[in-house]
Motif scaffolding. Structure first.
Motif, PDB file in Angstrom:
ATOM      1  N   LEU A 292       0.844  -1.190   0.000  1.00  0.00           N
ATOM      2  CA  LEU A 292       0.000   0.000   0.000  1.00  0.00           C
ATOM      3  C   LEU A 292       0.885   1.247   0.000  1.00  0.00           C
ATOM      4  CD1 LEU A 292      -2.643  -1.017   2.713  1.00  0.00           C
ATOM      5  CD2 LEU A 292      -2.700  -1.439   0.242  1.00  0.00           C
ATOM      6  N   ILE A 293       0.671   2.110  -0.965  1.00  0.00           N
ATOM      7  CA  ILE A 293       1.421   3.362  -1.044  1.00  0.00           C
ATOM      8  C   ILE A 293       0.541   4.471  -0.482  1.00  0.00           C
ATOM      9  CG2 ILE A 293       2.639   4.975  -2.543  1.00  0.00           C
ATOM     10  CD1 ILE A 293       2.857   2.728  -4.608  1.00  0.00           C
ATOM     11  N   GLY A 294       0.892   4.969   0.685  1.00  0.00           N
ATOM     12  CA  GLY A 294       0.156   6.075   1.271  1.00  0.00           C
ATOM     13  C   GLY A 294      -0.780   5.658   2.386  1.00  0.00           C
ATOM     14  N   ALA A 295      -0.586   6.254   3.561  1.00  0.00           N
ATOM     15  CA  ALA A 295      -1.486   6.022   4.694  1.00  0.00           C
ATOM     16  C   ALA A 295      -2.515   7.148   4.755  1.00  0.00           C
ATOM     17  CB  ALA A 295      -0.697   5.926   5.995  1.00  0.00           C
ATOM     18  N   SER A 296      -3.121   7.422   3.620  1.00  0.00           N
ATOM     19  CA  SER A 296      -4.210   8.388   3.549  1.00  0.00           C
ATOM     20  C   SER A 296      -5.443   7.796   4.226  1.00  0.00           C
ATOM     21  CB  SER A 296      -4.532   8.680   2.081  1.00  0.00           C
ATOM     22  OG  SER A 296      -4.903   7.463   1.431  1.00  0.00           O
TER      23      SER A 296
ATOM     24  N   GLU B  18      11.487  -1.148  -1.881  1.00  0.00           N
ATOM     25  CA  GLU B  18      11.277  -2.493  -1.342  1.00  0.00           C
ATOM     26  C   GLU B  18       9.837  -2.933  -1.549  1.00  0.00           C
ATOM     27  OE1 GLU B  18      11.595  -4.967   2.894  1.00  0.00           O
ATOM     28  OE2 GLU B  18      12.422  -2.928   2.723  1.00  0.00           O
ATOM     29  N   LEU B  19       8.911  -2.014  -1.379  1.00  0.00           N
ATOM     30  CA  LEU B  19       7.499  -2.353  -1.555  1.00  0.00           C
ATOM     31  C   LEU B  19       7.243  -2.873  -2.968  1.00  0.00           C
ATOM     32  CD1 LEU B  19       4.427  -0.410  -0.312  1.00  0.00           C
ATOM     33  CD2 LEU B  19       4.594  -0.916  -2.747  1.00  0.00           C
ATOM     34  N   PHE B  20       7.774  -2.196  -3.976  1.00  0.00           N
ATOM     35  CA  PHE B  20       7.548  -2.635  -5.355  1.00  0.00           C
ATOM     36  C   PHE B  20       8.222  -3.971  -5.636  1.00  0.00           C
ATOM     37  CE2 PHE B  20       5.901   1.567  -6.095  1.00  0.00           C
ATOM     38  CZ  PHE B  20       5.064   1.421  -7.196  1.00  0.00           C
TER      39      PHE B  20
ATOM     40  N   VAL C 154       0.811  -7.464  -5.272  1.00  0.00           N
ATOM     41  CA  VAL C 154      -0.139  -6.430  -5.692  1.00  0.00           C
ATOM     42  C   VAL C 154       0.306  -5.120  -5.056  1.00  0.00           C
ATOM     43  CG1 VAL C 154      -2.544  -5.702  -5.784  1.00  0.00           C
ATOM     44  CG2 VAL C 154      -1.995  -8.147  -5.663  1.00  0.00           C
ATOM     45  N   VAL C 155       0.354  -4.067  -5.850  1.00  0.00           N
ATOM     46  CA  VAL C 155       0.655  -2.723  -5.340  1.00  0.00           C
ATOM     47  C   VAL C 155      -0.575  -1.855  -5.551  1.00  0.00           C
ATOM     48  CG1 VAL C 155       2.043  -0.636  -5.643  1.00  0.00           C
ATOM     49  CG2 VAL C 155       3.130  -2.888  -5.770  1.00  0.00           C
TER      50      VAL C 155
END
Length: 329
Positions: free
Chosen positions: A156-160, A201-203, A208-209
């Motif tokens: 998950l990109i972003g803790a919005s 690292e996440l990618f 799944v991104v």
């Protein structure tokens, strides 16, 4: 407390159900069957004693000249998320005006949609459906050896608001969740059930991104070609945020080649002849992740709750903090 619906004509009937409008008319002095789409065209006497504006998508911009004609204004209750299009710097300079948002209510359907797409991506549904259609269901090779959601890694990109809601919902599944956000601590990430990692690292690690960062100057183009190229073949990229955050040429190359699958619910820059439209392993939808249909009444309920609190002197539920404008949508 005089209140007007400062929004396009008939939009109040989209945002509020009949019962909600009835309750609203019982709480404040308001004409629920009439909106004021253009505050500049309104008469001075109509605006002079207005204390509350209920706004939404397409509402008139609240600039200095307009605010000067609203001397009694004490609250702007927004039935949508971002206020960037209607709020001028003059509004934030008015410390006597409360501004609230329905962003949290609008985040929920986006989170629900994202989780549904994440789980489908774990099944590699886009690429498998494309292959199934291509050979008209006549393929005989086993497709059971790869993919699945048991122990899969979701980035998950972003803790919005949306990103946090997605993380909370994903705790119901047997997944490993990674989170990348420069404004979140490791302790906060653990509280969301996620491991805080760098974007690179996440990618590299994710099956799944899913993108949930705000569209602000610092995030535009943040999903680069190098990051997309670092994803393993057969993985999926999901964008329910904004197209400006992603390098479109790089994404197109990865998806059209078939190396990656993609779920694109935001795609403002796609020309009619763009090859992404015909790529087999991509889902392209017209921003249906956000509130629509009966989900709009959740936004109306959020605004109605703010009105209830105003009428009873309670603190607002979702006030906008001007100091956070640089990092939120």
């Amino acid at each position: 407390m005089k209140t007007i619906l400062a929004m396009p004509q008939d939009q109040q009937h989209l945002m509020f159900g009949p019962g909600q409008l009835q309750e609203l008319s019982g709480l404040v002095e308001i004409e629920v069957d009439r909106t004021v789409p253009d505050l500049q065209a309104a008469a001075d006497e109509q605006l002079a004693d207005v204390e509350v504006l209920i706004t939404g998508w397409g509402s008139p911009r609240l600039d200095a000249a307009t605010l000067q004609r609203l001397p009694a204004l004490r609250a702007v209750v927004h039935t949508a998320g971002t206020l960037r299009r209607i709020a001028s710097p003059a509004l934030w300079e008015r410390e006597d005006i409360l501004v609230t948002t329905a962003a949290e209510a609008n985040a929920l359907p986006v989170a629900e949609y994202s989780v549904a797409q994440i789980l489908l991506a774990g099944k590699q549904s886009l690429s498998r459906e494309a292959a199934h259609r291509r050979c008209r269901g006549q393929e005989h090779t086993s497709t059971l050896a790869h993919g699945g959601n048991f122990g899969a890694v979701v980035g998950l990109i972003g803790a919005s608001r949306v990103g946090r809601a997605v993380a909370r919902l994903l705790r119901n599944f047997d997944l490993t969740v990674l989170l990348s956000d420069p404004y979140v601590s490791e302790e906060e990430a653990r509280g969301l059930g996620a491991e805080l990692v760098a974007l690179e690292e996440l990618f590299r690690r994710s099956d799944v991104v899913s993108l949930h960062a705000p569209d602000v100057p610092s995030t535009q183009g943040m999903v680069t070609g190098a990051l997309l190229a670092s994803m393993r073949e057969g993985t999926t990229f999901i964008n329910t945020a904004r197209p400006a955050l992603v390098e479109l040429d790089a994404l197109r190359e990865q998806v059209v080649s078939g190396r990656l699958s993609a779920v694109l619910d935001v795609h403002d820059d796609l020309a009619p002849e763009d090859p992404l439209w015909d790529a087999p392993a991509v889902s392209i939808t017209p921003h249906i992740a956000g509130s629509l249909g009966n989900e709009l009444h959740r936004l109306g309920e959020s605004a109605l709750e703010e009105i209830r609190r105003l009428c009873t002197g309670r603190p607002p539920y979702a006030p906008v903090d001007p100091s956070m404008l640089a990092i939120v949508a």
